[in-house]
Motif scaffolding. Structure first.
Motif, PDB file in Angstrom:
ATOM      1  N   TYR A   1      25.831  43.205 -38.567  1.00 15.85           N
ATOM      2  CA  TYR A   1      25.670  41.977 -39.342  1.00 15.85           C
ATOM      3  C   TYR A   1      24.623  42.137 -40.443  1.00 15.85           C
ATOM      4  O   TYR A   1      24.717  41.526 -41.499  1.00 15.85           O
ATOM      5  CB  TYR A   1      25.271  40.842 -38.400  1.00 15.85           C
TER       6      TYR A   1
ATOM      7  N   LEU B   1      34.958  39.117 -36.318  1.00 13.05           N
ATOM      8  CA  LEU B   1      34.871  40.483 -35.814  1.00 13.05           C
ATOM      9  C   LEU B   1      35.642  40.632 -34.509  1.00 13.05           C
ATOM     10  O   LEU B   1      36.366  41.615 -34.304  1.00 13.05           O
ATOM     11  CB  LEU B   1      33.399  40.863 -35.615  1.00 13.05           C
ATOM     12  N   LYS B   2      35.509  39.671 -33.618  1.00 11.59           N
ATOM     13  CA  LYS B   2      36.222  39.718 -32.338  1.00 11.59           C
ATOM     14  C   LYS B   2      37.732  39.666 -32.549  1.00 11.59           C
ATOM     15  O   LYS B   2      38.497  40.355 -31.854  1.00 11.59           O
ATOM     16  CB  LYS B   2      35.746  38.573 -31.441  1.00 11.59           C
TER      17      LYS B   2
ATOM     18  N   LEU C   1      30.368  49.876 -33.403  1.00 14.61           N
ATOM     19  CA  LEU C   1      30.633  48.769 -32.495  1.00 14.61           C
ATOM     20  C   LEU C   1      32.084  48.781 -32.029  1.00 14.61           C
ATOM     21  O   LEU C   1      32.370  48.597 -30.835  1.00 14.61           O
ATOM     22  CB  LEU C   1      30.303  47.446 -33.185  1.00 14.61           C
TER      23      LEU C   1
ATOM     24  N   VAL D   1      26.258  46.549 -27.103  1.00 16.45           N
ATOM     25  CA  VAL D   1      27.136  45.713 -27.931  1.00 16.45           C
ATOM     26  C   VAL D   1      26.302  44.752 -28.774  1.00 16.45           C
ATOM     27  O   VAL D   1      26.561  44.577 -29.972  1.00 16.45           O
ATOM     28  CB  VAL D   1      28.142  44.946 -27.055  1.00 16.45           C
ATOM     29  N   GLU D   2      25.274  44.154 -28.188  1.00 17.24           N
ATOM     30  CA  GLU D   2      24.427  43.229 -28.934  1.00 17.24           C
ATOM     31  C   GLU D   2      23.651  43.953 -30.035  1.00 17.24           C
ATOM     32  O   GLU D   2      23.515  43.446 -31.158  1.00 17.24           O
ATOM     33  CB  GLU D   2      23.461  42.518 -27.997  1.00 17.24           C
TER      34      GLU D   2
ATOM     35  N   ARG E   1      29.313  48.723 -37.839  1.00 15.74           N
ATOM     36  CA  ARG E   1      30.551  48.027 -37.471  1.00 15.74           C
ATOM     37  C   ARG E   1      31.543  49.013 -36.849  1.00 15.74           C
ATOM     38  O   ARG E   1      32.193  48.706 -35.844  1.00 15.74           O
ATOM     39  CB  ARG E   1      31.156  47.346 -38.699  1.00 15.74           C
TER      40      ARG E   1
ATOM     41  N   PHE F   1      30.853  40.275 -25.199  1.00 19.87           N
ATOM     42  CA  PHE F   1      30.133  39.425 -26.149  1.00 19.87           C
ATOM     43  C   PHE F   1      29.500  38.189 -25.509  1.00 19.87           C
ATOM     44  O   PHE F   1      28.958  37.352 -26.215  1.00 19.87           O
ATOM     45  CB  PHE F   1      31.065  39.008 -27.289  1.00 19.87           C
TER      46      PHE F   1
ATOM     47  N   THR G   1      26.088  44.895 -32.776  1.00 17.91           N
ATOM     48  CA  THR G   1      26.527  43.676 -33.464  1.00 17.91           C
ATOM     49  C   THR G   1      25.465  43.208 -34.442  1.00 17.91           C
ATOM     50  O   THR G   1      25.762  42.853 -35.598  1.00 17.91           O
ATOM     51  CB  THR G   1      26.832  42.576 -32.435  1.00 17.91           C
ATOM     52  N   THR G   2      24.215  43.217 -34.002  1.00 19.85           N
ATOM     53  CA  THR G   2      23.109  42.812 -34.877  1.00 19.85           C
ATOM     54  C   THR G   2      23.038  43.709 -36.109  1.00 19.85           C
ATOM     55  O   THR G   2      22.917  43.237 -37.239  1.00 19.85           O
ATOM     56  CB  THR G   2      21.779  42.868 -34.109  1.00 19.85           C
TER      57      THR G   2
ATOM     58  N   LEU H   1      30.969  36.566 -36.256  1.00 18.95           N
ATOM     59  CA  LEU H   1      31.250  37.196 -34.972  1.00 18.95           C
ATOM     60  C   LEU H   1      32.669  36.883 -34.501  1.00 18.95           C
ATOM     61  O   LEU H   1      33.363  37.759 -33.966  1.00 18.95           O
ATOM     62  CB  LEU H   1      30.232  36.746 -33.935  1.00 18.95           C
TER      63      LEU H   1
END
Length: 327
Positions: free
Chosen positions: A148, A38-39, A160, A140-141, A157, A56, A144-145, A35
């Motif tokens: 991943y 990614l950020k 996101l 976003v969550e 991705r 996030f 993100t999940t 993460l």
């Protein structure tokens, strides 16, 4: 706690080792490192630190989302079960009421984009029960999940990163960016890429608000269909009957024939009468798990599939649109 002594030359080193950490803890640590990378990528692409910090905040890997991703309705439900659940009489009644209530703006949107109001309302109804169920997941969550997870990591991705850009452009606040477990957002249930390509600021307030502003929701849905090939002078399709010993190889979206050819092959309306005389080009579809129910579908059905490539979904939109204008 175990102590292991190892001689290195004349030196004895006491190494304290904890019990093996759980796989869940290990996975969580790995996710955390992923993460952060990614950020960093998002920030290098122009997403500001304040947006990243807010978006996030408290984001975690959610196993529930992965479970939902593995349980798609066309895998777990028959066609009849799906249709009965998605198109109850209560939904049809609500749809008719909303078609009347929002007639002025729907007619205006229809004139601009060439999409019949009943199909705009049908999509709205099937997607979110007319805005009642837009999904309570943090978009976003959720993205993100799924980014991943291995199954479609690259796709999610990208979605996101686009979602973060939408936040950066102030169309919605991070805390209000709610949607489905798959990251589909607002009353139109647009994925972030669809938002960028099709969302419309119909009320001219500077934001493309598919969450709370109905004119924006209607115009965005119509714009999506219009740009995807919708034809405003056509319907989507109809249920039909096949003659005995019909060649099942002809039941495929890959095969398209004008109406008269289907008529000559013995295809009839479900009540046994002749097909319409207008020479629309259509294909025969039998939904998986539909016990042989057959539909003759046209260009607009294919356009609905561009919104959501699901036979069940496209059928439910088409049938709801028909029910909204039936007595």
């Amino acid at each position: 706690m175990l102590k292991i002594s190892t001689k290195l030359g004349s030196l004895v080193v006491a190494v304290a080792m904890a019990m093996p950490i759980s796989s869940a803890t290990a996975a969580k640590k790995e996710f955390g490192l992923w993460l952060e990378e990614l950020k960093a990528e998002a920030q290098s692409n122009g997403i500001s630190k304040p947006i990243l910090d807010t978006a996030f905040r408290n984001v975690k890997f959610k196993e529930k989302i992965i479970t939902l991703d593995r349980k798609q309705p066309e895998v777990t439900q028959t066609f009849q079960q799906y249709m009965a659940k998605r198109l109850p009489k209560s939904l049809v009644d609500m749809g008719k009421a909303r078609l009347h209530k929002h007639k002025a703006v729907l007619d205006e949107v229809s004139r601009i984009y060439g999409v019949q109001p009943r199909f705009i309302v049908a999509l709205w109804g099937v997607e979110t029960r007319f805005g009642k169920y837009t999904g309570g997941f943090n978009v976003v969550e959720a993205l993100t999940t799924l980014a991943y997870d291995d199954r479609r990591a690259d796709y999610f991705r990208k979605e996101l990163m686009i979602a973060l850009r939408i936040l950066e452009d102030r169309h919605i606040k991070p805390g209000d960016m709610k949607g489905s477990w798959a990251g589909a957002m607002g009353q139109a249930q647009f994925m972030p890429s669809s938002f960028v390509n099709f969302a419309v600021d119909h009320d001219k307030d500077g934001r493309r608000d598919i969450w709370t502003t109905k004119p924006d929701v209607f115009a965005s849905a119509a714009n999506y269909l219009s740009k995807s090939g919708w034809r405003g002078d056509q319907t989507w399709g109809r249920e039909v009957k096949l003659p005995a010993n019909f060649d099942k190889n002809l039941i495929s979206l890959k095969i398209q024939k004008p109406m008269q050819e289907w008529q000559d092959l013995g295809v009839r309306k479900v009540n046994g009468t002749d097909l319409p005389s207008r020479q629309l080009v259509g294909s025969l579809v039998q939904p998986k798990g539909g016990n042989g129910q057959t539909f003759l579908v046209y260009n607009n059905y294919r356009t609905i599939l561009k919104w959501n490539y699901s036979t069940y979904f496209a059928m439910s939109v088409g049938q709801l649109a028909d029910k909204l204008v039936s007595p």
